[in-house]
Design a protein around this motif. Structure first.
Motif, PDB file in Angstrom:
ATOM      1  N   GLY A   1       0.797  -1.220   0.000  1.00 47.13           N
ATOM      2  CA  GLY A   1       0.000   0.000   0.000  1.00 47.13           C
ATOM      3  C   GLY A   1       0.830   1.270   0.000  1.00 47.13           C
ATOM      4  O   GLY A   1       0.275   2.361   0.052  1.00 47.13           O
ATOM      5  N   HIS A   2       2.141   1.156  -0.066  1.00 50.32           N
ATOM      6  CA  HIS A   2       3.003   2.343  -0.048  1.00 50.32           C
ATOM      7  C   HIS A   2       3.901   2.402  -1.286  1.00 50.32           C
ATOM      8  O   HIS A   2       4.933   3.053  -1.278  1.00 50.32           O
ATOM      9  N   THR A   3       3.518   1.694  -2.337  1.00 49.30           N
ATOM     10  CA  THR A   3       4.268   1.707  -3.585  1.00 49.30           C
ATOM     11  C   THR A   3       3.426   2.419  -4.642  1.00 49.30           C
ATOM     12  O   THR A   3       2.242   2.140  -4.787  1.00 49.30           O
ATOM     13  N   GLY A   4       4.035   3.306  -5.378  1.00 50.57           N
ATOM     14  CA  GLY A   4       3.292   4.034  -6.395  1.00 50.57           C
ATOM     15  C   GLY A   4       2.401   5.065  -5.751  1.00 50.57           C
ATOM     16  O   GLY A   4       2.844   5.924  -4.982  1.00 50.57           O
ATOM     17  N   ASN A   5       1.118   5.028  -6.064  1.00 47.42           N
ATOM     18  CA  ASN A   5       0.158   5.951  -5.465  1.00 47.42           C
ATOM     19  C   ASN A   5      -0.143   5.519  -4.037  1.00 47.42           C
ATOM     20  O   ASN A   5      -0.793   4.499  -3.803  1.00 47.42           O
ATOM     21  N   ILE A   6       0.331   6.291  -3.073  1.00 48.23           N
ATOM     22  CA  ILE A   6       0.197   5.928  -1.661  1.00 48.23           C
ATOM     23  C   ILE A   6      -1.249   6.090  -1.208  1.00 48.23           C
ATOM     24  O   ILE A   6      -1.914   7.071  -1.518  1.00 48.23           O
ATOM     25  N   ASP A   7      -1.711   5.105  -0.495  1.00 45.83           N
ATOM     26  CA  ASP A   7      -3.042   5.167   0.107  1.00 45.83           C
ATOM     27  C   ASP A   7      -2.901   5.858   1.460  1.00 45.83           C
ATOM     28  O   ASP A   7      -2.306   5.318   2.385  1.00 45.83           O
ATOM     29  N   ASN A   8      -3.438   7.058   1.587  1.00 48.27           N
ATOM     30  CA  ASN A   8      -3.288   7.827   2.829  1.00 48.27           C
ATOM     31  C   ASN A   8      -4.016   7.203   4.009  1.00 48.27           C
ATOM     32  O   ASN A   8      -3.817   7.629   5.153  1.00 48.27           O
ATOM     33  N   ALA A   9      -4.884   6.236   3.744  1.00 46.72           N
ATOM     34  CA  ALA A   9      -5.595   5.584   4.849  1.00 46.72           C
ATOM     35  C   ALA A   9      -4.748   4.525   5.536  1.00 46.72           C
ATOM     36  O   ALA A   9      -5.157   3.964   6.544  1.00 46.72           O
ATOM     37  N   ILE A  10      -3.561   4.246   4.979  1.00 43.44           N
ATOM     38  CA  ILE A  10      -2.679   3.238   5.551  1.00 43.44           C
ATOM     39  C   ILE A  10      -1.485   3.934   6.189  1.00 43.44           C
ATOM     40  O   ILE A  10      -0.755   4.668   5.521  1.00 43.44           O
ATOM     41  N   PRO A  11      -1.234   3.743   7.481  1.00 40.99           N
ATOM     42  CA  PRO A  11      -0.075   4.379   8.126  1.00 40.99           C
ATOM     43  C   PRO A  11       1.232   3.931   7.462  1.00 40.99           C
ATOM     44  O   PRO A  11       1.425   2.759   7.161  1.00 40.99           O
ATOM     45  N   ALA A  12       2.122   4.891   7.232  1.00 39.74           N
ATOM     46  CA  ALA A  12       3.408   4.584   6.601  1.00 39.74           C
ATOM     47  C   ALA A  12       4.359   3.910   7.581  1.00 39.74           C
ATOM     48  O   ALA A  12       5.309   3.240   7.172  1.00 39.74           O
ATOM     49  N   THR A  13       4.137   4.087   8.853  1.00 41.18           N
ATOM     50  CA  THR A  13       4.956   3.447   9.888  1.00 41.18           C
ATOM     51  C   THR A  13       4.039   2.821  10.927  1.00 41.18           C
ATOM     52  O   THR A  13       2.863   3.149  11.021  1.00 41.18           O
ATOM     53  N   GLY A  14       4.604   1.923  11.716  1.00 35.53           N
ATOM     54  CA  GLY A  14       3.828   1.319  12.786  1.00 35.53           C
ATOM     55  C   GLY A  14       3.454   2.344  13.849  1.00 35.53           C
ATOM     56  O   GLY A  14       4.156   3.334  14.056  1.00 35.53           O
ATOM     57  N   LEU A  15       2.326   2.118  14.516  1.00 35.54           N
ATOM     58  CA  LEU A  15       1.857   3.040  15.538  1.00 35.54           C
ATOM     59  C   LEU A  15       1.672   2.292  16.856  1.00 35.54           C
ATOM     60  O   LEU A  15       1.297   1.117  16.873  1.00 35.54           O
ATOM     61  N   SER A  16       1.909   2.992  17.952  1.00 37.13           N
ATOM     62  CA  SER A  16       1.688   2.414  19.271  1.00 37.13           C
ATOM     63  C   SER A  16       1.292   3.520  20.228  1.00 37.13           C
ATOM     64  O   SER A  16       1.963   4.544  20.309  1.00 37.13           O
ATOM     65  N   LYS A  17       0.175   3.329  20.933  1.00 37.84           N
ATOM     66  CA  LYS A  17      -0.312   4.323  21.878  1.00 37.84           C
ATOM     67  C   LYS A  17      -0.715   3.634  23.176  1.00 37.84           C
ATOM     68  O   LYS A  17      -1.052   2.451  23.198  1.00 37.84           O
ATOM     69  N   MET A  18      -0.719   4.407  24.266  1.00 38.33           N
ATOM     70  CA  MET A  18      -1.022   3.861  25.582  1.00 38.33           C
ATOM     71  C   MET A  18      -1.962   4.793  26.319  1.00 38.33           C
ATOM     72  O   MET A  18      -1.894   6.016  26.177  1.00 38.33           O
ATOM     73  N   THR A  19      -2.869   4.207  27.129  1.00 41.82           N
ATOM     74  CA  THR A  19      -3.766   5.006  27.937  1.00 41.82           C
ATOM     75  C   THR A  19      -4.045   4.255  29.246  1.00 41.82           C
ATOM     76  O   THR A  19      -3.578   3.136  29.443  1.00 41.82           O
ATOM     77  N   PHE A  20      -4.790   4.876  30.139  1.00 42.56           N
ATOM     78  CA  PHE A  20      -5.112   4.265  31.429  1.00 42.56           C
ATOM     79  C   PHE A  20      -6.298   3.321  31.274  1.00 42.56           C
ATOM     80  O   PHE A  20      -7.034   3.357  30.286  1.00 42.56           O
ATOM     81  N   ASP A  21      -6.495   2.471  32.278  1.00 44.17           N
ATOM     82  CA  ASP A  21      -7.596   1.516  32.237  1.00 44.17           C
ATOM     83  C   ASP A  21      -8.096   1.290  33.659  1.00 44.17           C
ATOM     84  O   ASP A  21      -7.307   1.176  34.598  1.00 44.17           O
ATOM     85  N   VAL A  22      -9.424   1.217  33.834  1.00 46.13           N
ATOM     86  CA  VAL A  22     -10.031   1.046  35.151  1.00 46.13           C
ATOM     87  C   VAL A  22     -11.182   0.045  35.041  1.00 46.13           C
ATOM     88  O   VAL A  22     -11.928   0.049  34.061  1.00 46.13           O
ATOM     89  N   GLY A  23     -11.319  -0.820  36.061  1.00 47.65           N
ATOM     90  CA  GLY A  23     -12.411  -1.781  36.101  1.00 47.65           C
ATOM     91  C   GLY A  23     -12.960  -1.934  37.506  1.00 47.65           C
ATOM     92  O   GLY A  23     -12.281  -1.626  38.493  1.00 47.65           O
ATOM     93  N   LEU A  24     -14.197  -2.422  37.610  1.00 45.56           N
ATOM     94  CA  LEU A  24     -14.866  -2.633  38.894  1.00 45.56           C
ATOM     95  C   LEU A  24     -15.497  -4.015  38.906  1.00 45.56           C
ATOM     96  O   LEU A  24     -15.865  -4.545  37.853  1.00 45.56           O
TER      97      LEU A  24
END
Length: 325
Positions: free
Chosen positions: A145-168
């Motif tokens: 998906g990153h050869t020729g006409n790039i599809d902007n809906a596909i990330p060019a690099t890997g992504l990683s995010k973190m957030t908090f989590d709570v349970g009861l």
């Protein structure tokens, strides 16, 4: 713009994931041996077994399906008398195609004795939720998906995010029965992982579990149980029945509504008077429309428990005969 797809993409649609990349449907992993796996979904359970227990489970779902889910989790819990309850730790690694999810949560449960054998645990868990997506996506022409006409809906690099989590959770058990109510990802949409091309929201999940032991004889026990999971949009329901022999061997079957029939077996080995090892295996026979595209599901459980024996309270007395004047 080049359109990139993966055989896995249909899986996301089936699971009600809506990635643009955004997901707010059922995201917690599924476990077939849920009657033995309680801490990861209910913090109120922590320490209520009266033992120090460690559990490892590996689940490979829909074998042969491209990008099928694979889940590995570890948990440990124990009673902590000085805290008037119990504590536990859960680590879950869930992989689904290009997506990976990591949950790390610590739990505390306040215990209250009810009646002769009843124990109520009211629990809170808190930790982190990490989500990542790889950058390699197969397009119909074999590129990523990153050869020729790039599809902007596909990330060019890997992504990683973190957030908090709570349970009861609240968990109640006696010598013969248990029942639990719990909720994970309590903040709901507030648990959000956001970056360019990536917007993931953790959906709040609700759980109900219950089971009862029917003592058939000195050797045999019949243990039916139910397990319900819902995000208020999609609901799964498991009904299970196990036959136990001398609390050493068990065999049974579960039915998961519109998804699978699950035979299971297990063995418990008593190492000594305080320690026990349990090994369980479940085989999900798919019944949904996906059955034609995979070779069912395997789940292996390993559990080790050491019975907790609190130190007896010591008392000292002063004999007035030996008091100095």
């Amino acid at each position: 713009m080049k359109k990139a797809f993966l055989p896995l993409f249909s899986l996301f649609l089936i699971l009600n994931f809506n990635f643009s990349f955004q997901g707010i449907a059922q995201q917690d992993p599924q476990f077939s041996q849920n009657m033995f796996i309680k801490l990861p979904i209910n913090p109120g359970y922590a320490g209520t077994s009266g033992a120090i227990c460690a559990t490892v489970v590996y689940r490979t779902q829909w074998v042969g399906f491209p990008g099928a889910p694979k889940t590995l989790f570890f948990c440990i819990d124990a009673p902590v008398p000085m805290l008037h309850g119990g504590a536990g730790l859960t680590i879950v690694n869930d992989k689904l195609g290009n997506f990976s999810f990591m949950h790390v949560r610590g739990a505390y449960s306040f215990h209250k004795t009810i009646g002769a054998t009843g124990l109520l645990g009211i629990g809170l868990e808190a930790g982190i939720l990490q989500s990542s997506v790889q950058n390699f996506w197969l397009a119909p022409d074999g590129t990523n998906g990153h050869t020729g006409n790039i599809d902007n809906a596909i990330p060019a690099t890997g992504l990683s995010k973190m957030t908090f989590d709570v349970g009861l959770g609240a968990y109640y058990r006696t010598d013969q029965m248990f029942v639990g109510l719990s909720a994970s990802h309590v903040p709901g949409g507030a648990e959000q992982l956001k970056a360019n091309f990536f917007d993931y929201k953790a959906a709040r999940h609700y759980y109900v579990m219950a089971g009862y032991d029917f003592i058939l004889s000195s050797a045999f026990t019949l243990r039916p149980s139910v397990h319900v999971k819902s995000d208020a949009s999609v609901t799964t329901f498991d009904a299970n029945i196990n036959l136990l022999w001398n609390n050493m061997l068990w065999a049974g079957v579960s039915y998961r509504l519109q998804d699978a029939i699950v035979p299971m077996i297990g063995f418990a080995y008593r190492v000594n008077q305080r320690s026990t090892i349990k090994i369980g295996y479940a085989y999900d026979l798919g019944t949904s429309n996906l059955k034609a595209y995979h070779s069912n599901t395997h789940e292996i459980l390993l559990n080790y428990c050491i019975k907790f024996i609190p130190k007896p309270k010591t008392q000292s007395h002063i004999n007035p005969r030996f008091l100095k004047g």
